[in-house]
Design a protein around this motif. Structure first.
Motif, PDB file in Angstrom:
ATOM      1  N   VAL A 179       1.131  -1.104  -0.022  1.00 60.06           N
ATOM      2  CA  VAL A 179      -0.104   0.021  -0.286  1.00 60.06           C
ATOM      3  C   VAL A 179       0.724   1.161  -0.298  1.00 60.06           C
ATOM      4  N   LEU A 180       0.584   2.330  -0.390  1.00 63.39           N
ATOM      5  CA  LEU A 180       1.067   3.832  -0.262  1.00 63.39           C
ATOM      6  C   LEU A 180      -0.208   4.626   0.655  1.00 63.39           C
ATOM      7  N   PHE A 181       0.920   5.059   1.224  1.00 60.52           N
ATOM      8  CA  PHE A 181       0.230   6.322   2.322  1.00 60.52           C
ATOM      9  C   PHE A 181       0.112   7.162   1.565  1.00 60.52           C
ATOM     10  N   ALA A 182      -1.696   8.196   1.238  1.00 62.51           N
ATOM     11  CA  ALA A 182      -1.704   9.221   0.383  1.00 62.51           C
ATOM     12  C   ALA A 182      -1.231  10.598   0.707  1.00 62.51           C
ATOM     13  N   GLU A 183      -0.433  10.931  -0.383  1.00 56.80           N
ATOM     14  CA  GLU A 183       0.456  12.300   0.100  1.00 56.80           C
ATOM     15  C   GLU A 183      -0.961  13.382  -0.665  1.00 56.80           C
ATOM     16  N   LYS A 184      -1.034  13.569  -1.625  1.00 58.70           N
ATOM     17  CA  LYS A 184      -1.853  14.466  -2.620  1.00 58.70           C
ATOM     18  C   LYS A 184      -2.865  14.697  -2.429  1.00 58.70           C
ATOM     19  N   TYR A 185      -3.312  12.918  -3.281  1.00 60.28           N
ATOM     20  CA  TYR A 185      -5.239  12.829  -3.482  1.00 60.28           C
ATOM     21  C   TYR A 185      -5.489  12.173  -1.949  1.00 60.28           C
ATOM     22  N   SER A 186      -6.774  13.151  -2.267  1.00 61.92           N
ATOM     23  CA  SER A 186      -7.871  12.619  -0.699  1.00 61.92           C
ATOM     24  C   SER A 186      -9.311  11.513  -1.107  1.00 61.92           C
ATOM     25  N   ARG A 187      -9.618  11.224  -0.294  1.00 62.02           N
ATOM     26  CA  ARG A 187     -11.247  10.975  -0.822  1.00 62.02           C
ATOM     27  C   ARG A 187     -12.364  10.699   0.254  1.00 62.02           C
ATOM     28  N   SER A 188     -12.174  11.542   0.408  1.00 56.89           N
ATOM     29  CA  SER A 188     -12.984  11.962   1.288  1.00 56.89           C
ATOM     30  C   SER A 188     -12.459  13.628   2.782  1.00 56.89           C
ATOM     31  N   GLU A 285       4.276   8.730  13.065  1.00 60.71           N
ATOM     32  CA  GLU A 285       4.764   7.338  13.892  1.00 60.71           C
ATOM     33  C   GLU A 285       4.314   6.176  13.375  1.00 60.71           C
ATOM     34  N   ILE A 286       4.297   5.866  12.627  1.00 61.16           N
ATOM     35  CA  ILE A 286       3.785   4.701  11.595  1.00 61.16           C
ATOM     36  C   ILE A 286       5.513   4.595  11.610  1.00 61.16           C
ATOM     37  N   LYS A 287       5.916   4.994  10.995  1.00 59.61           N
ATOM     38  CA  LYS A 287       7.106   5.388  10.184  1.00 59.61           C
ATOM     39  C   LYS A 287       7.870   5.376  11.128  1.00 59.61           C
ATOM     40  N   GLU A 288       8.366   5.481  12.524  1.00 61.04           N
ATOM     41  CA  GLU A 288       8.794   5.934  13.153  1.00 61.04           C
ATOM     42  C   GLU A 288       9.491   4.214  14.119  1.00 61.04           C
ATOM     43  N   ALA A 289       7.843   3.911  13.610  1.00 59.42           N
ATOM     44  CA  ALA A 289       7.775   2.683  14.543  1.00 59.42           C
ATOM     45  C   ALA A 289       8.425   1.676  14.416  1.00 59.42           C
ATOM     46  N   ALA A 290       7.546   1.669  12.689  1.00 62.77           N
ATOM     47  CA  ALA A 290       8.955  -0.011  11.536  1.00 62.77           C
ATOM     48  C   ALA A 290       9.711   0.793  11.334  1.00 62.77           C
ATOM     49  N   ARG A 291      10.897   2.256  11.971  1.00 61.78           N
ATOM     50  CA  ARG A 291      12.047   1.927  11.538  1.00 61.78           C
ATOM     51  C   ARG A 291      12.880   1.572  12.948  1.00 61.78           C
ATOM     52  N   ASN A 292      11.892   1.758  14.158  1.00 64.12           N
ATOM     53  CA  ASN A 292      11.892   0.758  15.363  1.00 64.12           C
ATOM     54  C   ASN A 292      12.591  -0.620  15.458  1.00 64.12           C
ATOM     55  N   GLU A 314       4.529   2.609   1.931  1.00 66.10           N
ATOM     56  CA  GLU A 314       5.731   3.618   0.886  1.00 66.10           C
ATOM     57  C   GLU A 314       5.156   4.906   1.891  1.00 66.10           C
ATOM     58  N   HIS A 315       5.760   5.639   1.739  1.00 69.50           N
ATOM     59  CA  HIS A 315       5.368   7.015   2.138  1.00 69.50           C
ATOM     60  C   HIS A 315       6.371   7.836   1.731  1.00 69.50           C
ATOM     61  N   ALA A 316       6.214   9.288   0.853  1.00 69.48           N
ATOM     62  CA  ALA A 316       7.584  10.056   0.643  1.00 69.48           C
ATOM     63  C   ALA A 316       8.951   9.210   0.185  1.00 69.48           C
ATOM     64  N   ASP A 317       8.497   8.504  -0.714  1.00 65.50           N
ATOM     65  CA  ASP A 317      10.070   7.606  -0.990  1.00 65.50           C
ATOM     66  C   ASP A 317      10.059   6.274  -0.426  1.00 65.50           C
ATOM     67  N   ASP A 318       9.947   6.057   1.001  1.00 57.81           N
ATOM     68  CA  ASP A 318      10.612   5.171   1.889  1.00 57.81           C
ATOM     69  C   ASP A 318       9.852   3.910   2.021  1.00 57.81           C
ATOM     70  N   VAL A 319      10.057   3.512   1.570  1.00 55.69           N
ATOM     71  CA  VAL A 319       8.798   1.877   1.775  1.00 55.69           C
ATOM     72  C   VAL A 319       9.585   1.263   2.911  1.00 55.69           C
ATOM     73  N   PHE A 320       8.850   0.494   3.431  1.00 56.37           N
ATOM     74  CA  PHE A 320       9.153  -0.188   4.762  1.00 56.37           C
ATOM     75  C   PHE A 320       8.050  -1.919   4.627  1.00 56.37           C
ATOM     76  N   GLU A 321       9.170  -2.779   4.184  1.00 61.44           N
ATOM     77  CA  GLU A 321       8.514  -4.072   4.547  1.00 61.44           C
ATOM     78  C   GLU A 321       8.397  -4.266   5.915  1.00 61.44           C
TER      79      GLU A 321
END
Ligand SMILES: *Cc1c(COP(=O)(O)O)cnc(C)c1O
Length: 355
Positions: A179-188, A285-292, A314-321
């Motif tokens: 999945v990709l975290f939205a940075e530009k588009y919005s659903r609602s 916080e989710i990116k930090e938790a993924a890094r840690n 993925e968010h801002a070109d950072d990909v986390f498995e």
């Protein structure tokens, strides 16, 4: 739960059943439909006598408002059969209330409760052979309402059609979901229709989701429209995060659909003493938790897939498995929910509804 109202549903049976031509071991989601459908029209300020007729094309004028202004809402629910042939649904009262909440937001008249439940019962009695026994085998039900009034002035219609169609479904396996975290588009947005199951909410996500697919991702996780800093939902599923042993999900608001699966997962977390927090969850916080190494799981929750584990984001070109866990919360909740749904486990909250 069913109102024992005395009105009759007109039933016109299909001359032949299509069931023998269907390979139940190779079903693609939402492509095959059963022999009958439920139809009820709203004319002259009231819902008319409901009918069940053979499944088939509709005749609707091209000027019907649904085609021009998207005045349409829907639901998604499932029927299950146990070893003894009894048929169940899962918390259908929630779907009934929600379709009317969605309808109210789109200026569509509310549908009567007894029509809804008696319609479901009559339809499922006719289609019971389409529901197969076995964990994950279901009949997916799609109630929906469309504005049928033939007039293209931009205002609410005064004619509608409420329908229920049914599609046999196998266990839904989405494969490895990235999945990709939205940075530009919005659903609602605040004050919008995100909380409603409005047809147009889906159309609006297709283009950004296509862009995500081109980058190698299957779905978008929508963030708040104002800042794109908070994670909201997946657009067909609500979303959960597991940080260490704590389960996290965003609070409901007018941008997020109030999912039945989501609320059932939260109740199960309570029942099984799994730590859980319902609060805004930031991308940071989710990116930090993924890094840690503290982010253990992400999964979606919705009727179609029940629980859908996410393999990477993925968010801002950072990909986390994400790690592959042996005893994941995702598989725990999926197992608990599907067992209750198929009448294979106790049902302390009375979620199962015998048809
Ligand atoms: C239907 C839907 C869900 C999931 O809701 P359930 O009641 O669990 O099926 C989540 N988000 C959106 C936008 C939906 O339309």
């Amino acid at each position: 739960m069913i109102d024992s109202s005395t009105y009759e549903i007109d039933v016109v049976k299909a001359a032949n059943s299509k069931i023998n031509g269907v390979n139940f071991d190779d079903l693609q989601f939402g492509r095959v439909f059963t022999d009958h459908m439920f139809v009820c029209d709203y004319i002259d300020g009231k819902w008319q006598k409901p009918q069940i007729i053979p499944y088939g094309p509709l005749s609707i004028e091209p000027s019907a408002r649904v085609f021009h202004y998207g005045q349409a809402v829907f639901e998604g629910m499932k029927a299950y059969k146990d070893d003894l042939g009894a048929i169940f649904m899962f918390r259908p009262q929630e779907n009934f209330e929600r379709i009317n909440k969605s309808a109210a937001r789109l200026a569509i008249p509310e549908f009567p409760r007894d029509y809804f439940f008696k319609g479901l019962k009559t339809l499922l009695d006719l289609e019971k052979d389409w529901i197969k026994v076995g964990l994950g085998k279901t009949l997916y039900l799609r109630p929906f309402v469309i504005a049928t009034e033939p007039a293209i002035s931009a205002s609410p219609a005064n004619q509608y059609r409420f329908m229920i169609i049914c599609s046999p479904a196998a266990e839904y396996y989405a494969g490895e979901v990235r999945v990709l975290f939205a940075e530009k588009y919005s659903r609602s947005a605040d004050g919008g229709v995100g909380f409603a199951k409005a047809a147009g909410n889906y159309a609006a996500q297709f283009y950004p989701t296509e862009l995500a697919k081109k980058k190698g991702f299957n779905q978008v996780i929508w963030t708040d429209a104002n800042t794109h800093e908070y994670l909201e939902e997946a657009g067909t599923m609500n979303i959960f995060f597991r940080v260490n042993d704590t389960l996290l999900t965003a609070p409901n608001n007018d941008r997020i659909l109030d999912g039945v699966t989501r609320k059932s997962v939260l109740q199960l977390a309570k029942d099984y003493n799994i730590k859980h927090e319902v609060r805004p969850i930031s991308v940071k916080e989710i990116k930090e938790a993924a890094r840690n190494g503290n982010l253990k799981e992400i999964f979606g929750a919705g009727t179609a897939a029940v629980i859908n584990p996410i393999a990477a984001f993925e968010h801002a070109d950072d990909v986390f498995e994400l790690p592959k866990l042996e005893n994941s919360y995702a598989s725990f909740f999926k197992d608990k929910l599907t067992r209750i749904q198929h009448n294979l486990a106790d049902d302390p909250h009375g979620w199962r509804y015998k048809v």
